[in-house]
Write a protein that holds these residues in place. Structure first.
Motif, PDB file in Angstrom:
ATOM      1  N   ASP A  50      38.248  40.631  48.978  1.00 36.20           N
ATOM      2  CA  ASP A  50      38.343  41.935  48.334  1.00 36.20           C
ATOM      3  C   ASP A  50      38.081  41.871  46.829  1.00 36.20           C
ATOM      4  O   ASP A  50      38.403  42.793  46.099  1.00 36.20           O
ATOM      5  CB  ASP A  50      39.716  42.560  48.603  1.00 36.20           C
ATOM      6  N   LEU A  51      37.476  40.784  46.378  1.00 37.87           N
ATOM      7  CA  LEU A  51      37.140  40.628  44.961  1.00 37.87           C
ATOM      8  C   LEU A  51      35.622  40.554  44.794  1.00 37.87           C
ATOM      9  O   LEU A  51      34.906  40.255  45.749  1.00 37.87           O
ATOM     10  CB  LEU A  51      37.812  39.370  44.405  1.00 37.87           C
ATOM     11  N   PRO A  52      35.121  40.794  43.581  1.00 32.15           N
ATOM     12  CA  PRO A  52      33.666  40.809  43.375  1.00 32.15           C
ATOM     13  C   PRO A  52      33.054  39.403  43.375  1.00 32.15           C
ATOM     14  O   PRO A  52      32.607  38.895  42.359  1.00 32.15           O
ATOM     15  CB  PRO A  52      33.517  41.494  42.015  1.00 32.15           C
ATOM     16  N   ASP A 113      45.783  38.721  41.851  1.00 31.16           N
ATOM     17  CA  ASP A 113      46.401  39.944  42.359  1.00 31.16           C
ATOM     18  C   ASP A 113      46.101  41.132  41.454  1.00 31.16           C
ATOM     19  O   ASP A 113      45.878  42.245  41.929  1.00 31.16           O
ATOM     20  CB  ASP A 113      47.913  39.762  42.513  1.00 31.16           C
ATOM     21  N   LYS A 114      46.060  40.913  40.143  1.00 26.08           N
ATOM     22  CA  LYS A 114      45.748  41.993  39.202  1.00 26.08           C
ATOM     23  C   LYS A 114      44.300  42.459  39.340  1.00 26.08           C
ATOM     24  O   LYS A 114      43.981  43.602  38.995  1.00 26.08           O
ATOM     25  CB  LYS A 114      45.990  41.539  37.762  1.00 26.08           C
ATOM     26  N   GLN A 115      43.432  41.580  39.810  1.00 18.70           N
ATOM     27  CA  GLN A 115      42.017  41.930  39.956  1.00 18.70           C
ATOM     28  C   GLN A 115      41.735  42.688  41.251  1.00 18.70           C
ATOM     29  O   GLN A 115      40.691  43.310  41.388  1.00 18.70           O
ATOM     30  CB  GLN A 115      41.162  40.643  39.946  1.00 18.70           C
ATOM     31  N   ARG A 116      42.659  42.629  42.179  1.00 21.68           N
ATOM     32  CA  ARG A 116      42.429  43.244  43.491  1.00 21.68           C
ATOM     33  C   ARG A 116      42.533  44.768  43.416  1.00 21.68           C
ATOM     34  O   ARG A 116      43.352  45.307  42.690  1.00 21.68           O
ATOM     35  CB  ARG A 116      43.443  42.710  44.497  1.00 21.68           C
ATOM     36  N   PRO A 117      41.694  45.458  44.174  1.00 16.63           N
ATOM     37  CA  PRO A 117      41.757  46.917  44.195  1.00 16.63           C
ATOM     38  C   PRO A 117      43.096  47.389  44.758  1.00 16.63           C
ATOM     39  O   PRO A 117      43.674  46.734  45.630  1.00 16.63           O
ATOM     40  CB  PRO A 117      40.613  47.330  45.130  1.00 16.63           C
ATOM     41  N   ASP A 118      43.589  48.503  44.242  1.00 11.24           N
ATOM     42  CA  ASP A 118      44.823  49.129  44.737  1.00 11.24           C
ATOM     43  C   ASP A 118      46.043  48.238  44.585  1.00 11.24           C
ATOM     44  O   ASP A 118      46.948  48.278  45.413  1.00 11.24           O
ATOM     45  CB  ASP A 118      44.679  49.551  46.205  1.00 11.24           C
ATOM     46  N   LYS A 119      46.113  47.414  43.562  1.00  7.59           N
ATOM     47  CA  LYS A 119      47.305  46.582  43.324  1.00  7.59           C
ATOM     48  C   LYS A 119      47.966  47.008  42.056  1.00  7.59           C
ATOM     49  O   LYS A 119      47.410  47.415  41.136  1.00  7.59           O
ATOM     50  CB  LYS A 119      46.942  45.094  43.243  1.00  7.59           C
TER      51      LYS A 119
END
Length: 119
Positions: A50-52, A113-119
């Motif tokens: 889920d990361l770029p 975790d901070k980079q993940r969408p919707d976190k």
């Protein structure tokens, strides 16, 4: 399950050994961090689905995330910068295999975790 075992095996090979028992405390003034037992290395797999880390055609391209992690999470502790922590892509599972001290893993997990969408 086979992919997880393969990632762990790859990490063990990259780290040279999964755990050492060098009990010491190291202070890194530039990072402002004290890493307890920097000689104790643990291998952990971080999935990046889920990361770029993917190109438009679906190819696994983790170079930017790898560089960003090394820039943002205790930079002087990475092997490329004179430290002992190592990181390698594991394309079969869309993951990174990282060998580092426990406190560093805590920081890496928090950063990702901070980079993940919707976190």
């Amino acid at each position: 399950m086979h992919l997880q075992c393969g990632a762990l095996l790859l990490g063990l090979m990259l780290a040279g050994m999964a755990v050492t028992t060098n009990s010491q405390v190291s202070a890194d003034a530039a990072d402002g961090e004290v890493l307890v037992d920097p000689g104790t290395t643990f291998v952990k797999v971080y999935r990046l689905h889920d990361l770029p880390a993917w190109s438009k055609d679906g190819a696994f391209r983790p170079a930017l995330i790898m560089q960003t992690v090394q820039d943002q999470v205790l930079p002087k502790h990475w092997e490329a910068r004179g430290g002992t922590a190592t990181m390698a892509p594991y394309p079969q599972d869309g993951a990174l295999v990282i060998a580092a001290p426990e406190k560093m893993h805590e920081r890496i997990q928090a950063f990702l975790d901070k980079q993940r969408p919707d976190k």
